[in-house]
Structure formats: C-alpha cells, structure tokens
Design an enzyme around this catalytic site. Structure first.
Site, mmCIF file in Angstrom:
data_model
loop_
_atom_site.group_PDB
_atom_site.id
_atom_site.type_symbol
_atom_site.label_atom_id
_atom_site.label_comp_id
_atom_site.label_asym_id
_atom_site.label_seq_id
_atom_site.Cartn_x
_atom_site.Cartn_y
_atom_site.Cartn_z
ATOM 1 N N LYS A 82 0.697 -1.211 -0.003
ATOM 2 C CA LYS A 82 -0.001 -0.132 0.037
ATOM 3 C C LYS A 82 0.757 1.137 -0.040
ATOM 4 O O LYS A 82 0.581 2.146 -0.607
ATOM 5 C CB LYS A 82 -0.956 -0.008 1.356
ATOM 6 N N GLN A 123 -4.450 -2.208 9.686
ATOM 7 C CA GLN A 123 -4.251 -3.369 9.130
ATOM 8 C C GLN A 123 -4.767 -4.592 9.981
ATOM 9 O O GLN A 123 -4.584 -4.381 11.056
ATOM 10 C CB GLN A 123 -2.770 -3.540 8.759
ATOM 11 N N ASP A 146 -10.805 2.355 4.463
ATOM 12 C CA ASP A 146 -11.146 0.778 4.464
ATOM 13 C C ASP A 146 -12.652 0.575 4.187
ATOM 14 O O ASP A 146 -13.015 -0.710 3.741
ATOM 15 C CB ASP A 146 -10.548 0.149 5.726
HETATM 16 N N1 GUN Z 1 -6.681 -7.341 6.104
HETATM 17 C C1 GUN Z 1 -6.968 -8.098 5.066
HETATM 18 N N2 GUN Z 1 -7.473 -7.211 3.954
HETATM 19 C C2 GUN Z 1 -7.458 -6.064 4.582
HETATM 20 C C3 GUN Z 1 -7.643 -4.779 4.096
HETATM 21 O O1 GUN Z 1 -8.221 -4.596 2.936
HETATM 22 N N3 GUN Z 1 -7.559 -3.755 4.865
HETATM 23 C C4 GUN Z 1 -6.935 -3.929 6.058
HETATM 24 N N4 GUN Z 1 -6.817 -2.721 6.710
HETATM 25 N N5 GUN Z 1 -6.464 -4.845 6.689
HETATM 26 C C5 GUN Z 1 -6.908 -6.016 5.749
#
Ligand code: GUN
Length: 283
Positions: A53, A97, A120
């Site tokens: 990211k 995350q 998110d």
């Molecule tokens: N863990 C698995 N997929 C994601 C996601 O799209 N965003 C976040 N923050 N954590 C995750």
C-alpha cells in the site's frame, strides 16, 4: 476452451494512473492526499500488504505515513494514535491493518477511526451506508472485485452469484454490492451443506474463504466467471489462491489469477478512496 484470464494487475495500474491528475490537482489546492497505515504485531502477510500500500501511495503521489505497534500493544495506545490521526488535517485516510492481535477488540478500534477518514470502509457508519445503498467508503476488496467484473464485461443482473466466505471485509459487503447489480446472491461458509452442489449453480463464483485450492474443477459450472480473493502461502513458499487455478481454468469462462488478480485491485481501490476522502475534506 481455456478460460480468459482477468488481469487485475494491469487494471489496477490503469486505475492508479487515472488518479494521478486528481492527486496533483488536490496537491495544488493544498490537500495532497495523505494516508496513515497502522500495523500492529508481527503478522508477515500484514507487513507485506502495508508495504504494498505504501508503494502504491508513492507511485501515485499520495503522501503516506506508517505507525507500527508491537504485538502486545494496549488498546489505549492504538486509540491515542487514531485520535491524533483523526485530528491531523494532512491525513485524509486511516487504515488499521487487520487482523489485530487477539487481545484487542477490532470493532472498538475500528469504531475510533473517523468515518470520513475510513478509507477501508470498515466503520459501522460506512458499512451501514452500504447496507442502505447510500454513498460511503466501500471496502477495497469487494469494490475491486466489482471493478474487475465490470472490466471483464460479466453480466450480473439475474445471474447466480455465489460467494464462498462470509467475512465482514469481503463476503458480506460483496454480497450487498452484487445485490445492488441485481444478481441472485448466495453466501456459503464452513457450515454449508454440500458446498459443491451450491457452487455448481454459480454463474459468478467468488472464493474468499482463506483455504488454499478449496475450489476444484468439479465445483465450477462450465463457463462461469471465477474470482479468487484468497492469498495463501504454500509450504514451498509460493502463493496460492482459494481456487485450484490450473484445473479450474480449463472449465471456467474467465478467472482471476493469484497473484495478479484481486490483490492489486484492493490496493488501487484504497488509493481511489483516499483521493475521494481528500476531495471531500475540501468541502
Ligand atoms: N486485512 C486483510 N485485508 C485487509 C484490508 O483490505 N484492509 C485492512 N486494513 N486489513 C486487511
């Protein structure tokens, strides 16, 4: 005939490139989009996701910052950090995350993120907006799956769309998005009786269960579109999806690979959401 491969990597690159001019025009207005990522604990996969990211931010001109907490961190340390980021005008998007270490209550932590910075789409306000069909931030993976289906020209209205996996971050929001497009939606999970009988009815089959190669060729309707959300590390170190790709690609009409399918789209949609958050911050 072998399935058409749906190339998420290339679509994600196109989507990211399409955001660059919006990002530079926001920067010129004093609001360069900024994303803060919070990583807690030692999950190696999470570390890779956060790094991907951050790279996507760098590539598109989004400012990114990274906040790391040890495995045993307290809820109050995380809440204090989120509170600071909520108040920081240079931060337009906050992502926590997941998964969080088991002693932390993920719902309480996610509830602390300002819904306006929840790129998110995990906050109850944004999930509620999705349920009601109102505008909000949509979680990146289901939003990315919908873009892939649109790009591949897959018809949804009146079709059977089956999702294997009922998580709050993929299966449930994706079901709502597919319903909005008039698909007939089924969600399967670990207690589903005769999974194969259900998946064989699917015109669109989405695997998001977190089990490597769960979906075999016998479970797929000939010509179906198969979307693989799974990312599983195999004993040989390679990545595998939730679909037995080599076998299923002989049956399916179209299929996403792992890697290079849904994963890059999740990251691209997070950039799209961060740009939107920055635009909304200007009123
Ligand atoms: N863990 C698995 N997929 C994601 C996601 O799209 N965003 C976040 N923050 N954590 C995750």
């Amino acid at each position: 005939m072998a399935a058409t491969i749906i190339d998420g990597k290339s679509l994600a690159a196109t989507l990211r490139a399409s955001q660059k001019s919006a990002i530079e025009s926001l920067a010129a207005r004093g609001a360069r989009p900024g994303l803060a990522a919070i990583l807690t604990g030692n999950d190696p996969a999470s570390r890779i996701y956060v790094r991907n990211k951050a790279r996507a931010c760098e590539d598109t001109g989004v400012r990114s910052e990274f906040h790391e907490f040890p495995e045993g961190t307290s809820e109050s340390s995380l809440l204090e950090c989120i509170g600071r980021l909520n108040a920081d005008r240079a931060v337009h998007g906050i992502l926590v995350q997941l998964p969080l270490p088991p002693h932390l209550d993920a719902n309480r932590i996610l509830a602390a993120v300002s819904p306006a910075k929840d790129v998110d789409g995990f906050h109850a306000v944004n999930l509620g907006a999705l349920l009601q069909g109102r505008a909000g931030f949509v979680p990146g993976t289901p939003a990315g799956v919908m873009r892939l289906l649109e790009h591949a020209g897959v018809a949804l209205a009146g079709k059977n769309a089956t999702i294997v996996g009922r998580s709050t971050i993929v299966g449930k929001p994706l079901a709502l998005l597919l319903l909005q497009k008039d698909a007939t939606v089924t969600i399967c999970h670990s207690k589903t009786a005769d999974l194969a009988a259900v998946t064989r009815q699917a015109d669109i089959l989405v695997a998001a269960a977190g089990h490597a190669k769960l979906i075999t060729a016998e479970m797929v309707k000939p010509g179906a579109c198969v979307i693989d959300v799974g990312v599983n590390r195999m004993p040989d170190g390679k990545l595998s999806g939730d679909v037995d790709f080599a076998a299923v690609k002989r049956i399916a009409g179209s299929i996403t690979p792992v890697p290079g399918g849904v994963g890059p789209m999740t990251v691209a949609m997070m950039i799209v959401n961060t740009v939107r958050a920055a635009e909304l911050s200007l009123g």
